[in-house]
Design a protein around this motif. Sequence first.
Motif, PDB file in Angstrom:
ATOM      1  N   SER A 126       4.177   6.595   2.920  1.00 22.11           N
ATOM      2  CA  SER A 126       5.010   7.763   2.431  1.00 22.11           C
ATOM      3  C   SER A 126       5.214   7.974   1.035  1.00 22.11           C
ATOM      4  N   VAL A 127       4.909   6.963  -0.006  1.00 17.50           N
ATOM      5  CA  VAL A 127       5.090   7.280  -1.056  1.00 17.50           C
ATOM      6  C   VAL A 127       3.870   7.048  -1.959  1.00 17.50           C
ATOM      7  N   SER A 128       3.691   7.801  -2.925  1.00 18.22           N
ATOM      8  CA  SER A 128       2.197   7.794  -3.467  1.00 18.22           C
ATOM      9  C   SER A 128       2.278   6.684  -4.546  1.00 18.22           C
ATOM     10  N   VAL A 129       0.872   6.369  -5.111  1.00 16.67           N
ATOM     11  CA  VAL A 129       0.561   5.170  -6.011  1.00 16.67           C
ATOM     12  C   VAL A 129       1.248   5.464  -7.305  1.00 16.67           C
ATOM     13  N   GLY A 130       1.913   4.436  -7.793  1.00 15.72           N
ATOM     14  CA  GLY A 130       2.531   4.537  -9.309  1.00 15.72           C
ATOM     15  C   GLY A 130       4.156   4.695  -9.104  1.00 15.72           C
ATOM     16  N   GLU A 131       4.679   5.108  -7.936  1.00 10.08           N
ATOM     17  CA  GLU A 131       5.987   5.074  -7.739  1.00 10.08           C
ATOM     18  C   GLU A 131       6.690   3.955  -7.072  1.00 10.08           C
ATOM     19  N   LYS A 132       7.957   3.803  -7.300  1.00  9.92           N
ATOM     20  CA  LYS A 132       8.966   2.712  -7.001  1.00  9.92           C
ATOM     21  C   LYS A 132       9.093   3.061  -5.478  1.00  9.92           C
ATOM     22  N   VAL A 133       9.425   1.895  -4.780  1.00 16.04           N
ATOM     23  CA  VAL A 133       9.921   2.228  -3.398  1.00 16.04           C
ATOM     24  C   VAL A 133      10.740   1.018  -2.922  1.00 16.04           C
ATOM     25  N   PHE A 134      11.822   1.205  -1.934  1.00 13.37           N
ATOM     26  CA  PHE A 134      12.459   0.064  -1.553  1.00 13.37           C
ATOM     27  C   PHE A 134      11.807  -0.460  -0.397  1.00 13.37           C
ATOM     28  N   ILE A 135      11.782  -1.782  -0.106  1.00  8.16           N
ATOM     29  CA  ILE A 135      11.045  -2.459   1.092  1.00  8.16           C
ATOM     30  C   ILE A 135      12.033  -3.473   1.655  1.00  8.16           C
ATOM     31  N   GLN A 136      11.933  -3.263   3.221  1.00  9.30           N
ATOM     32  CA  GLN A 136      12.839  -4.037   3.945  1.00  9.30           C
ATOM     33  C   GLN A 136      12.274  -4.211   5.133  1.00  9.30           C
ATOM     34  N   SER A 137      12.174  -5.823   5.421  1.00  7.29           N
ATOM     35  CA  SER A 137      11.469  -6.166   6.633  1.00  7.29           C
ATOM     36  C   SER A 137      10.029  -5.785   6.541  1.00  7.29           C
ATOM     37  N   GLY A 138       9.492  -5.611   5.414  1.00  7.46           N
ATOM     38  CA  GLY A 138       8.100  -5.688   5.356  1.00  7.46           C
ATOM     39  C   GLY A 138       7.764  -4.115   5.447  1.00  7.46           C
ATOM     40  N   GLU A 139       8.593  -3.135   5.405  1.00 13.60           N
ATOM     41  CA  GLU A 139       8.273  -1.981   5.748  1.00 13.60           C
ATOM     42  C   GLU A 139       8.938  -1.006   4.302  1.00 13.60           C
ATOM     43  N   VAL A 140       8.182   0.244   4.061  1.00  9.78           N
ATOM     44  CA  VAL A 140       8.790   0.982   3.144  1.00  9.78           C
ATOM     45  C   VAL A 140       9.756   1.961   3.718  1.00  9.78           C
TER      46      VAL A 140
END
Length: 77
Positions: A49-63
């Motif tokens: 759901s997030v494009s390349v180069g952006e920061k994400v929150f990951i929890q339990s191996g999922e964005v």
Amino acid sequence: MATTNIWQQFRALLPDDVRIVATITGNNGNGTSQAKLRNGSVITVMGESVSVGEKVFIQSGEVKGAAPNLAQYDVEV
């Protein structure tokens, strides 16, 4: 039955899984993405759901969603 153990009550307030901030380095096209962690390692996570180069929150191996692009500092204690 509610426990009277104060340590168990405190632990019940904490989340089971940690939330990690990473940078998306690639979307694989099969529902997974490559994410680079702060220590430089790359992991595969579920979600595109997030494009390349952006920061994400990951929890339990999922964005879980996009993270703000804030400055980061390392402090030794």
